[in-house]
Design a protein around this motif. Structure first.
Motif, PDB file in Angstrom:
ATOM      1  N   UNK A  97       0.820  -1.213   0.000  1.00  0.00           N
ATOM      2  CA  UNK A  97       0.000   0.000   0.000  1.00  0.00           C
ATOM      3  C   UNK A  97       0.849   1.256   0.000  1.00  0.00           C
ATOM      4  N   UNK A  98       0.433   2.190  -0.864  1.00  0.00           N
ATOM      5  CA  UNK A  98       0.972   3.539  -0.833  1.00  0.00           C
ATOM      6  C   UNK A  98      -0.220   4.497  -0.862  1.00  0.00           C
ATOM      7  N   UNK A 142      -0.042   1.329   7.401  1.00  0.00           N
ATOM      8  CA  UNK A 142      -1.130   1.505   8.367  1.00  0.00           C
ATOM      9  C   UNK A 142      -1.390   2.986   8.629  1.00  0.00           C
ATOM     10  N   UNK A 143      -0.320   3.774   8.654  1.00  0.00           N
ATOM     11  CA  UNK A 143      -0.491   5.211   8.829  1.00  0.00           C
ATOM     12  C   UNK A 143      -1.333   5.814   7.722  1.00  0.00           C
ATOM     13  N   UNK A 144      -1.115   5.380   6.484  1.00  0.00           N
ATOM     14  CA  UNK A 144      -1.902   5.871   5.347  1.00  0.00           C
ATOM     15  C   UNK A 144      -3.335   5.338   5.387  1.00  0.00           C
ATOM     16  N   UNK A 152     -10.344  -1.183   9.897  1.00  0.00           N
ATOM     17  CA  UNK A 152      -9.103  -1.938   9.958  1.00  0.00           C
ATOM     18  C   UNK A 152      -9.088  -2.874  11.159  1.00  0.00           C
ATOM     19  N   UNK A 153      -8.398  -3.977  10.991  1.00  0.00           N
ATOM     20  CA  UNK A 153      -8.145  -4.914  12.084  1.00  0.00           C
ATOM     21  C   UNK A 153      -6.699  -5.369  11.984  1.00  0.00           C
ATOM     22  N   UNK A 154      -6.023  -5.468  13.107  1.00  0.00           N
ATOM     23  CA  UNK A 154      -4.652  -5.973  13.130  1.00  0.00           C
ATOM     24  C   UNK A 154      -4.672  -7.416  13.597  1.00  0.00           C
ATOM     25  N   UNK A 171      -2.200  -0.470  22.826  1.00  0.00           N
ATOM     26  CA  UNK A 171      -1.814   0.886  23.222  1.00  0.00           C
ATOM     27  C   UNK A 171      -1.308   1.695  22.028  1.00  0.00           C
ATOM     28  N   UNK A 172      -0.613   1.020  21.136  1.00  0.00           N
ATOM     29  CA  UNK A 172       0.005   1.729  20.016  1.00  0.00           C
ATOM     30  C   UNK A 172      -1.033   2.217  19.007  1.00  0.00           C
ATOM     31  N   UNK A 173      -2.082   1.426  18.757  1.00  0.00           N
ATOM     32  CA  UNK A 173      -2.993   1.747  17.655  1.00  0.00           C
ATOM     33  C   UNK A 173      -4.386   2.235  18.076  1.00  0.00           C
ATOM     34  N   UNK A 174      -4.852   1.858  19.248  1.00  0.00           N
ATOM     35  CA  UNK A 174      -6.179   2.292  19.641  1.00  0.00           C
ATOM     36  C   UNK A 174      -6.144   3.782  20.029  1.00  0.00           C
ATOM     37  N   UNK A 175      -7.156   4.612  19.640  1.00  0.00           N
ATOM     38  CA  UNK A 175      -8.431   4.251  19.000  1.00  0.00           C
ATOM     39  C   UNK A 175      -8.445   4.379  17.479  1.00  0.00           C
ATOM     40  N   UNK A 176      -7.283   4.640  16.874  1.00  0.00           N
ATOM     41  CA  UNK A 176      -7.282   4.759  15.407  1.00  0.00           C
ATOM     42  C   UNK A 176      -7.667   3.433  14.769  1.00  0.00           C
ATOM     43  N   UNK A 177      -7.285   2.322  15.394  1.00  0.00           N
ATOM     44  CA  UNK A 177      -7.738   0.992  14.986  1.00  0.00           C
ATOM     45  C   UNK A 177      -8.448   0.385  16.188  1.00  0.00           C
TER      46      UNK A 177
END
Length: 333
Positions: A97-98, A142-144, A152-154, A171-177
């Protein structure tokens, strides 16, 4: 002489996973798919198959691989599945992904029922790269993706390298994911060749207990229902009995739903009861046959009625399998 009827308990599986390609640009050390031939599923047959599954009222469709975004018509396949009102998920390693491809996928999905699962074993690229590789590239992707409206789901596979820190993905991704999936490392040919990745029962139990307590800081719908059940059986003291019963059911081979509620269809249109034990769970081929015909076939009936889970037949480097240990028990049945 009357012909035997092998009608399945359900008119169709609840969920189907389509491996649209056997090609992959990664060589994860525990991968059960073991992709590498580069074969693509024929697009016209894929589209017709999606129509069949929709008419049979399959509830959930997953597109996987290999790496599905290597398929030249993947966006067309995604659009067609969503047009049939199937609940759709796509599993990806996230390395392709880009900015342009993220926007293209977001445009294809729109506001329809779709979730993109990205595999990542650690938010620390150095730890992730011990099992998967290209960790920083996935983090950048993931940032994009998080700038779009795509759900999204990890997905994280637990190994000896990340067992102490995997829960920190929350902690790293919630709440963005807002969705996460954790999997115990599976007994596959590739993991048996890399035994240093394997996690002991005590280590696994400690992780699930740690995840259970850590997740109390987050909403209840952070995990799929099946994962919440696993966490309950590991993570709550009052449920240790349910954990023991689950282990016993697994050993007694009474908890495997191979070929009953979910099937896998590979890029050659082989219908498989199990994605891990694909060599031992072939139910038929639908390249020139309907899915319904294979679903109710004698081969499918045989897979559904194995005396023990097909994964027990996978041999380790020493040539032994779990089935060898169970043979005396099952010879008496």
């Amino acid at each position: 002489m009357a012909q035997l009827v092998y009608k399945a308990p359900l008119k169709a599986p609840l969920t189907v996973s389509l491996w649209v390609t056997e090609g992959c640009n990664l060589t994860c050390r525990y991968c059960y798919a073991e992709a590498g031939t580069g074969a693509y599923a024929d697009t016209s047959r894929l589209l017709h198959l999606i129509d069949e599954l929709a008419e049979l009222e399959v509830f959930d469709l997953t597109i996987a691989g290999g790496e599905p975004f290597l398929h030249p018509d993947i966006y067309h396949v995604i659009d067609h599945a969503l047009s049939r009102d199937l609940q759709l998920g796509v599993l990806t390693n996230g390395t392709l992904f880009d900015q342009d491809t993220c926007q293209r996928l977001a445009g294809a999905v729109g506001d329809r029922k779709f979730i993109l699962q990205v595999s990542l074993d650690s938010a620390d690229p150095a730890i992730n790269d011990l099992t998967r590789g290209h960790g920083q590239k996935v983090l950048d992707a993931l940032g994009l993706l998080m700038e779009t409206d795509i759900e999204l789901q990890i997905s994280c596979v637990l190994s000896r390298h990340n067992i102490e820190s995997a829960h920190l993905l929350l902690d790293h991704f919630y709440p963005r994911i807002k969705r996460f999936h954790f999997l115990n490392i599976q007994r596959t040919r590739r993991t048996l060749e890399n035994p240093e990745l394997l996690v002991g029962d005590d280590e696994a139990h400690s992780f699930w207990e740690r995840l259970h307590h850590h997740s109390q800081n987050f909403p209840d719908d952070l995990f799929l229902p099946s994962l919440r059940i696993m966490m309950r059986s590991y993570g709550e003291e009052e449920c240790h009995e349910s954990h023991r019963l689950h282990q016993q059911a697994t050993f007694d081979c009474s908890s495997c739903s191979v070929g009953l509620t979910k099937v896998e269809i590979d890029a050659g249109f082989n219908v498989l009861g199990c994605d891990i034990a694909k060599d031992f769970s072939l139910m038929g081929n639908i390249r020139h046959s309907s899915f319904e015909e294979v679903w109710h076939s004698a081969k499918a009936h045989k897979v559904r009625n194995m005396p023990f889970p097909p994964c027990y037949q996978i041999e380790g480097p020493d040539g032994k399998s779990l089935a060898d240990q169970l043979k005396p028990e099952y010879q008496t049945r």
